[in-house]
Design an enzyme around this catalytic site. Structure first.
Site, PDB file in Angstrom:
ATOM      1  CG  HIS A  95      -1.706   4.145   5.797  1.00 28.59           C
ATOM      2  ND1 HIS A  95      -1.737   3.923   4.312  1.00 28.59           N
ATOM      3  CD2 HIS A  95      -2.059   2.859   6.164  1.00 28.59           C
ATOM      4  CE1 HIS A  95      -1.951   2.702   4.032  1.00 28.59           C
ATOM      5  NE2 HIS A  95      -1.944   1.962   4.897  1.00 28.59           N
TER       6      HIS A  95
ATOM      7  CB  CYS B 154      -1.047  -0.177   1.199  1.00 24.72           C
ATOM      8  SG  CYS B 154      -2.203  -1.454   1.254  1.00 24.72           S
TER       9      CYS B 154
ATOM     10  CG  PHE C 252       0.009  -5.856   4.297  1.00 22.65           C
ATOM     11  CD1 PHE C 252      -0.536  -5.162   5.216  1.00 22.65           C
ATOM     12  CD2 PHE C 252      -0.676  -7.047   3.704  1.00 22.65           C
ATOM     13  CE1 PHE C 252      -1.678  -5.220   5.863  1.00 22.65           C
ATOM     14  CE2 PHE C 252      -2.031  -7.144   4.235  1.00 22.65           C
ATOM     15  CZ  PHE C 252      -2.466  -6.336   5.272  1.00 22.65           C
TER      16      PHE C 252
END
Length: 414
Positions: free
Chosen positions: A305, A165, A401
């Site tokens: 985020h 991401c 991740f």
């Protein structure tokens, strides 16, 4: 004197609209892009909703045979790039640019995942002869960057960034550094994702990363809310034109904002969970500000985020408090993922573009679906309503991740 980097064009294809204007209007209005999944039959899936792109017609940009040969994620990248190139007034002006000093970097978390799934089914159900000869170039993560390079004839640095991401935030950071270091004058940088597929939805759902509010998709993405239960998957693409400042000025380009700083770190902690104290996120924000000569008190907005996961949102809040101290309560720390959902590898480029629009317009989109306050997430998130406020510097946080962290510092053009 270090070479400065301007944003001179923006192109967006998102769940809120197939261009910048409709996306921005949706954000300011606090509109959710979530709804029932239509890309496949989700009857057997525990999660039956997502933030799908709506109103995107690839035939506006691509020939029929190209549409058949490009995965959806690459089609979305082309659509966003077309708008960005036109916005930067480059569409009819490439002849005045040294194309050897123009490149394309497009990040993605999954590449052509839909193509991958379709060809796996063909292989297992019908045999090797039914696998498409176009499978590899349709699936490979770098195909979007390659298509942009060929489409516009740009022959500078061209590749994909893949860091989950954080992928497209990494693409912007790389592009900024290539321009600063005099390897390029103009870069098309961004990300594209089309991962609303049976396999990806099942995997994220089974790891309990997704919200399961099937009865209320529009309220499912609720970053910082006490009752948040996971993120909402989204498709889309964002491409920005990054340009050396004096190069942009010489050709009379419109400048949205400056990418003033980049910070990149790793948690070195866990393959999916963030460090509980947000240590990697803290350092990414500090590095971005140091890189841009920015003081903490200069920052007026942080695009979090903020995915709406229980641990992620609280860890990021803790990181902001650690970095900004008392000033953390004076800035707005909001999550546009409450409306767009999570575009995975394309999220960072989208949110950097949103930061550029914020410093230009002094309008901050809300964090919607704020119902129950969480004491662990108690900073000002512009809850449920857009805020009018002067912002000189905005930070955009992207965490992936694997513990990949990227912060981009976007400064008002001056």
């Amino acid at each position: 004197m270090p070479r400065r980097v301007a944003i001179t064009g923006i192109g967006l294809v998102t769940p809120l609209g197939a261009n910048v204007q409709s996306t921005w209007e949706g954000l300011v209005a606090g509109r959710s892009g979530a709804g029932p999944i239509t890309r496949f039959d989700p009857a057997q899936s525990p999660v039956k909703f997502a933030c799908e792109v709506k109103g995107f017609d690839p035939a506006r940009f691509l020939e029929k045979k190209e549409i058949r040969r490009y995965d959806l994620f690459a089609q979305l990248a082309v659509g966003a790039a077309e708008e960005a190139v036109a916005d930067a007034c480059l569409a009819s002006n490439w002849g005045n640019v040294d194309l050897k000093r123009v490149g394309a970097i497009v990040g993605t978390g999954t590449g052509g995942l839909q193509t991958f799934e379709e060809n796996c089914r063909a292989l297992f159900e019908k045999g090797p002869s039914r696998v498409s000869p176009f499978f590899v170039p349709m699936y490979m993560p770098n195909v979007a960057a390659a298509l942009l390079s060929m489409r516009y004839g740009v022959r500078g640095p061209s590749y994909a960034t893949v860091s989950a991401c954080a992928s497209s935030a990494n693409s912007l950071a790389d592009a900024v550094n290539l321009i600063r270091d005099d390897h390029a004058d103009v870069m098309l940088a961004g990300g594209a994702e089309a991962a609303i597929t049976p396999l990806a939805v099942a995997s994220f759902a089974n790891m309990k990363a997704l919200s399961e509010r099937n009865d209320s998709p529009e309220t499912a993405s609720r970053p910082f809310d006490k009752d948040r239960d996971g993120f909402v998957m989204a498709d889309g693409a964002a491409v920005v034109i990054l340009e050396e400042w004096e190069h942009a000025k010489r050709r009379g380009a419109k400048i949205y904002a400056e990418v003033a700083g980049c910070g990149m770190t790793a948690d070195a902690y866990h393959i999916t969970a963030p460090a509980p104290d947000g240590s990697g996120a803290q350092e990414a924000m500090r590095l971005a500000m140091r890189d841009g000569g920015i003081r903490p008190e200069d920052v007026g907005y942080i695009n979090a985020h903020g995915t709406s996961t229980p641990h992620g949102d609280s860890a990021e809040t803790a990181a902001v408090k650690a970095v900004f101290g008392p000033h953390a309560r004076k800035l707005i720390f909001a999550s546009t993922k409450s409306m767009t959902g999570h575009l995975l590898g394309a999220a960072g480029a989208l949110e950097a573009a949103i930061c550029a629009l914020i410093v230009q317009t002094d309008v901050i989109p809300p964090t919607i679906n704020q119902f129950t306050p969480d004491p662990a997430c108690d900073l000002d998130s512009a809850p449920n309503k857009a805020v009018k406020r002067h912002v000189d510097v905005a930070l955009s946080n992207s965490f992936g991740f694997g513990g990949h962290n990227v912060t981009l510092a976007i400064r008002r053009a001056a």
